[in-house]
Scaffold this active site. Structure first.
Site, PDB file in Angstrom:
ATOM      1  N   THR A 125       0.818  -1.220   0.000  1.00 43.89           N
ATOM      2  CA  THR A 125       0.000   0.000   0.000  1.00 43.89           C
ATOM      3  C   THR A 125       0.853   1.271   0.000  1.00 43.89           C
ATOM      4  OG1 THR A 125      -1.494   1.277   1.425  1.00 43.89           O
ATOM      5  CG2 THR A 125      -0.133  -0.332   2.525  1.00 43.89           C
ATOM      6  N   ASP A 126       0.277   2.353  -0.513  1.00 46.14           N
ATOM      7  CA  ASP A 126       0.969   3.649  -0.468  1.00 46.14           C
ATOM      8  C   ASP A 126       1.140   4.134   0.970  1.00 46.14           C
ATOM      9  OD1 ASP A 126      -1.694   4.335   0.074  1.00 46.14           O
ATOM     10  OD2 ASP A 126      -1.875   5.816  -1.530  1.00 46.14           O
ATOM     11  N   GLU A 127       0.347   3.561   1.893  1.00 48.83           N
ATOM     12  CA  GLU A 127       0.393   4.052   3.280  1.00 48.83           C
ATOM     13  C   GLU A 127       1.729   3.776   3.960  1.00 48.83           C
ATOM     14  OE1 GLU A 127      -2.995   3.517   5.759  1.00 48.83           O
ATOM     15  OE2 GLU A 127      -4.386   3.648   4.089  1.00 48.83           O
ATOM     16  N   LYS A 157       2.116  -3.510   7.410  1.00 50.41           N
ATOM     17  CA  LYS A 157       2.319  -3.714   5.965  1.00 50.41           C
ATOM     18  C   LYS A 157       3.778  -3.394   5.600  1.00 50.41           C
ATOM     19  CE  LYS A 157      -0.228  -4.627   3.078  1.00 50.41           C
ATOM     20  NZ  LYS A 157      -0.662  -5.934   2.522  1.00 50.41           N
TER      21      LYS A 157
HETATM   22  P1  NAD Z   1     -10.050  -6.970   2.374  1.00 50.66           P
HETATM   23  O1  NAD Z   1     -10.032  -6.672   3.826  1.00 50.66           O
HETATM   24  O2  NAD Z   1     -11.284  -6.661   1.583  1.00 50.66           O
HETATM   25  O3  NAD Z   1      -9.741  -8.518   2.139  1.00 50.66           O
HETATM   26  C1  NAD Z   1      -8.749  -9.207   2.833  1.00 50.66           C
HETATM   27  C2  NAD Z   1      -8.979 -10.711   2.618  1.00 50.66           C
HETATM   28  O4  NAD Z   1      -7.926 -11.413   3.295  1.00 50.66           O
HETATM   29  C3  NAD Z   1     -10.309 -11.230   3.186  1.00 50.66           C
HETATM   30  O5  NAD Z   1     -10.939 -12.081   2.258  1.00 50.66           O
HETATM   31  C4  NAD Z   1      -9.889 -11.995   4.435  1.00 50.66           C
HETATM   32  O6  NAD Z   1     -10.757 -13.071   4.741  1.00 50.66           O
HETATM   33  C5  NAD Z   1      -8.500 -12.485   4.042  1.00 50.66           C
HETATM   34  N1  NAD Z   1      -7.626 -12.758   5.197  1.00 50.66           N
HETATM   35  C6  NAD Z   1      -7.405 -11.952   6.277  1.00 50.66           C
HETATM   36  N2  NAD Z   1      -6.536 -12.536   7.119  1.00 50.66           N
HETATM   37  C7  NAD Z   1      -6.189 -13.734   6.555  1.00 50.66           C
HETATM   38  C8  NAD Z   1      -5.323 -14.782   6.936  1.00 50.66           C
HETATM   39  N3  NAD Z   1      -4.630 -14.739   8.086  1.00 50.66           N
HETATM   40  N4  NAD Z   1      -5.202 -15.856   6.125  1.00 50.66           N
HETATM   41  C9  NAD Z   1      -5.908 -15.923   4.966  1.00 50.66           C
HETATM   42  N5  NAD Z   1      -6.751 -14.964   4.562  1.00 50.66           N
HETATM   43  C10 NAD Z   1      -6.880 -13.879   5.339  1.00 50.66           C
HETATM   44  O7  NAD Z   1      -8.773  -6.225   1.754  1.00 50.66           O
HETATM   45  P2  NAD Z   1      -8.594  -5.496   0.354  1.00 50.66           P
HETATM   46  O8  NAD Z   1      -9.069  -4.106   0.492  1.00 50.66           O
HETATM   47  O9  NAD Z   1      -9.075  -6.358  -0.721  1.00 50.66           O
HETATM   48  O10 NAD Z   1      -6.998  -5.423   0.319  1.00 50.66           O
HETATM   49  C11 NAD Z   1      -6.242  -6.482  -0.227  1.00 50.66           C
HETATM   50  C12 NAD Z   1      -4.777  -6.156  -0.110  1.00 50.66           C
HETATM   51  O11 NAD Z   1      -4.508  -4.947  -0.807  1.00 50.66           O
HETATM   52  C13 NAD Z   1      -4.293  -5.936   1.321  1.00 50.66           C
HETATM   53  O12 NAD Z   1      -3.026  -6.507   1.454  1.00 50.66           O
HETATM   54  C14 NAD Z   1      -4.208  -4.423   1.458  1.00 50.66           C
HETATM   55  O13 NAD Z   1      -3.190  -4.074   2.360  1.00 50.66           O
HETATM   56  C15 NAD Z   1      -3.859  -4.007   0.042  1.00 50.66           C
HETATM   57  N6  NAD Z   1      -4.318  -2.679  -0.384  1.00 50.66           N
HETATM   58  C16 NAD Z   1      -5.622  -2.313  -0.253  1.00 50.66           C
HETATM   59  C17 NAD Z   1      -6.033  -1.063  -0.711  1.00 50.66           C
HETATM   60  C18 NAD Z   1      -7.468  -0.603  -0.589  1.00 50.66           C
HETATM   61  O14 NAD Z   1      -7.752   0.578  -0.809  1.00 50.66           O
HETATM   62  N7  NAD Z   1      -8.410  -1.462  -0.274  1.00 50.66           N
HETATM   63  C19 NAD Z   1      -5.102  -0.191  -1.292  1.00 50.66           C
HETATM   64  C20 NAD Z   1      -3.768  -0.613  -1.395  1.00 50.66           C
HETATM   65  C21 NAD Z   1      -3.398  -1.852  -0.954  1.00 50.66           C
HETATM   66  O1  TDX Z   2     -16.243   6.862   8.128  1.00 47.13           O
HETATM   67  C1  TDX Z   2     -15.192   7.319   7.635  1.00 47.13           C
HETATM   68  N1  TDX Z   2     -14.991   8.679   7.610  1.00 47.13           N
HETATM   69  C2  TDX Z   2     -13.867   9.248   7.092  1.00 47.13           C
HETATM   70  O2  TDX Z   2     -13.738  10.477   7.089  1.00 47.13           O
HETATM   71  C3  TDX Z   2     -14.172   6.464   7.084  1.00 47.13           C
HETATM   72  C4  TDX Z   2     -14.335   4.971   7.099  1.00 47.13           C
HETATM   73  C5  TDX Z   2     -13.034   7.056   6.566  1.00 47.13           C
HETATM   74  N2  TDX Z   2     -12.880   8.416   6.582  1.00 47.13           N
HETATM   75  C6  TDX Z   2     -11.655   8.988   5.995  1.00 47.13           C
HETATM   76  C7  TDX Z   2     -10.352   8.435   6.511  1.00 47.13           C
HETATM   77  C8  TDX Z   2      -9.447   8.514   5.304  1.00 47.13           C
HETATM   78  O3  TDX Z   2      -8.855   9.804   5.230  1.00 47.13           O
HETATM   79  O4  TDX Z   2     -11.683   8.655   4.607  1.00 47.13           O
HETATM   80  C9  TDX Z   2     -10.377   8.327   4.122  1.00 47.13           C
HETATM   81  C10 TDX Z   2     -10.385   6.915   3.569  1.00 47.13           C
HETATM   82  O5  TDX Z   2     -10.584   6.046   4.673  1.00 47.13           O
HETATM   83  P1  TDX Z   2     -10.557   4.447   4.517  1.00 47.13           P
HETATM   84  O6  TDX Z   2     -11.575   4.054   3.498  1.00 47.13           O
HETATM   85  O7  TDX Z   2     -10.615   3.847   5.875  1.00 47.13           O
HETATM   86  O8  TDX Z   2      -9.151   4.227   3.811  1.00 47.13           O
HETATM   87  P2  TDX Z   2      -7.642   4.575   4.237  1.00 47.13           P
HETATM   88  O9  TDX Z   2      -7.519   4.721   5.698  1.00 47.13           O
HETATM   89  O10 TDX Z   2      -7.197   5.734   3.395  1.00 47.13           O
HETATM   90  O11 TDX Z   2      -6.920   3.217   3.786  1.00 47.13           O
HETATM   91  C11 TDX Z   2      -7.291   2.565   2.554  1.00 47.13           C
HETATM   92  O12 TDX Z   2      -6.372   2.820   1.529  1.00 47.13           O
HETATM   93  C12 TDX Z   2      -5.096   2.233   1.610  1.00 47.13           C
HETATM   94  C13 TDX Z   2      -7.434   1.051   2.745  1.00 47.13           C
HETATM   95  O13 TDX Z   2      -8.348   0.804   3.795  1.00 47.13           O
HETATM   96  C14 TDX Z   2      -6.108   0.404   3.005  1.00 47.13           C
HETATM   97  O14 TDX Z   2      -6.242  -0.999   3.079  1.00 47.13           O
HETATM   98  C15 TDX Z   2      -5.174   0.748   1.887  1.00 47.13           C
HETATM   99  O15 TDX Z   2      -3.896   0.265   2.152  1.00 47.13           O
END
Ligand code: NAD
Ligand code: TDX
Length: 326
Positions: A125-127, A157
């Site tokens: 992730t960019d985080e 991460k």
């Molecule tokens: P998500 O939370 O929707 O899904 C995570 C999945 O992993 C779920 O199906 C869960 O059951 C499974 N899981 C959790 N712990 C596990 C374990 N110990 N063993 C096997 N399975 C397990 O997450 P997402 O948003 O799809 O993110 C996927 C990946 O991408 C993550 O690694 C996250 O850090 C990264 N990512 C997400 C975002 C975003 O905005 N959602 C952005 C950048 C990177």
């Molecule tokens: O109820 C809310 N109100 C609010 O203001 C929620 C859920 C979020 N927020 C804000 C927090 C963040 O600035 O919105 C922004 C986005 O929040 P999230 O959806 O929780 O995402 P973020 O914390 O930015 O992280 C996401 O992007 C990077 C994903 O959850 C991560 O898994 C990924 O790595």
């Protein structure tokens, strides 16, 4: 024909990646390993399973299970989406983030090395870079910048990324890492900003915006994210990190405003609530390496992507409500 093991494939991005693979590489064989935590949904995999995906429920931290699966399935590629992914949950309960996002990655690395997997790809992730200030729009993070994660989620991460890079350096293990920005689209858990706000607005309930709503995120459509991961997995250089951004920076207030507009709801639903502790101000990536080396660029326009996402949640309200209540 290749064999791919996708871990965390019952989650948001992983389930899209599986569908993307079936569409773009129909000859490949796919196996998904997922623990089905609160974030996983077998419904998201119904269609892929009907098309031949094999599903195994299990934990990436379970060494015996992981080694056994790798031994039996013998994949060329392993892509790790499995993670605890929500920042707010990591603040409340960091322990499980260390287990899955750090220990789980090491188990997968060890297993892949023992089984001679040709490429392990870690979805990051960019985080991990930490925040940028709001008054320096000229700044963006590049792959060689230091990592300075802020939350227990991003710290875990980042630790996972370091273990992957250490495996490359120490054992010459073939690995890659993608650092994607905030991803949106269908099948996302309603704990995350966009689906949460869509669901609340549909019910005319207050939309909780943290702090002043001025924090900036770079919004990447989920299919663009999947295409980037596939390009890195198959054509990226081993040992490399690739930033995957969309150059689509928006304040949270802008995003929430666009959702309200799409649903024809009043801005008065916006409610400012206490800020997230340690809330990162801005994320922005320099993703030119993806363009130069792999010819990738995001294709989806934000307004169109958001419209499609809103439409999807309107037609999948019962799934989203069920997920929100788990
Ligand atoms: P998500 O939370 O929707 O899904 C995570 C999945 O992993 C779920 O199906 C869960 O059951 C499974 N899981 C959790 N712990 C596990 C374990 N110990 N063993 C096997 N399975 C397990 O997450 P997402 O948003 O799809 O993110 C996927 C990946 O991408 C993550 O690694 C996250 O850090 C990264 N990512 C997400 C975002 C975003 O905005 N959602 C952005 C950048 C990177
Ligand atoms: O109820 C809310 N109100 C609010 O203001 C929620 C859920 C979020 N927020 C804000 C927090 C963040 O600035 O919105 C922004 C986005 O929040 P999230 O959806 O929780 O995402 P973020 O914390 O930015 O992280 C996401 O992007 C990077 C994903 O959850 C991560 O898994 C990924 O790595």
């Amino acid at each position: 024909m290749a064999r791919l093991l996708v871990t965390g494939g019952a989650g948001f991005i992983g389930s899209h990646f599986i569908r993307w693979q079936q569409k773009n590489h129909p000859e490949d064989e796919l196996l998904c390993l997922d623990k089905l935590t609160y974030a996983g949904s077998l419904e998201a995999l119904e269609e892929p399973r009907a098309k031949g995906l094999t599903f195994v429920r299990g934990d990436i931290c379970d060494r015996t299970l992981v080694l056994g699966l790798l031994e039996e399935f013998r994949p060329q590629y392993v892509v790790n989406f499995a993670a605890e992914s929500h920042v707010d949950r990591s603040i409340a309960e960091p322990g499980v983030f260390v287990r899955t996002n750090v220990e789980g990655v090491q188990v997968l690395l060890d297993g892949c090395r023992a089984a001679g997997v040709e490429r392990f790809h870690q979805v990051s992730t960019d985080e991990v870079y930490g925040q940028l200030p709001l008054d320096r729009y000229d700044l963006r993070f590049a792959e060689e910048d230091p990592i300075r994660p802020s939350s227990p989620y991003s710290a875990a991460k980042a630790a996972g990324d370091l273990l992957v890079l250490a495996a490359s350096r120490t054992y010459g293990q073939p690995v890659t890492i993608s650092r994607g920005s905030n991803t949106y689209g269908s099948w996302q858990h309603p704990e995350k900003l966009i689906p949460r706000m869509i669901l609340l607005a549909l019910e005319d309930r207050p939309l909780p915006v943290y702090g002043q709503g001025i924090n900036v995120r770079d919004w990447l459509y989920v299919e663009d994210h999947c295409a980037a991961i596939d390009a890195i997995l198959r054509r990226g250089r081993s040992g490399q990190v690739y930033n995957v951004g969309a150059s689509c920076e928006k304040t949270n207030l802008e995003v929430v405003g666009a959702i309200l507009k799409a649903l024809n709801k009043a801005d008065s639903l916006i409610t400012f609530v206490a800020d997230r502790p340690g809330h990162d101000l801005r994320y922005a990536l320099d993703w030119s390496k993806m363009g130069k080396e792999l010819g990738w660029a995001p294709a989806m326009d934000f307004n169109r992507g958001l419209e499609e996402t809103v439409r999807w949640y309107l037609s999948h309200r019962s799934w989203a409500t069920w997920q929100a209540e788990r």
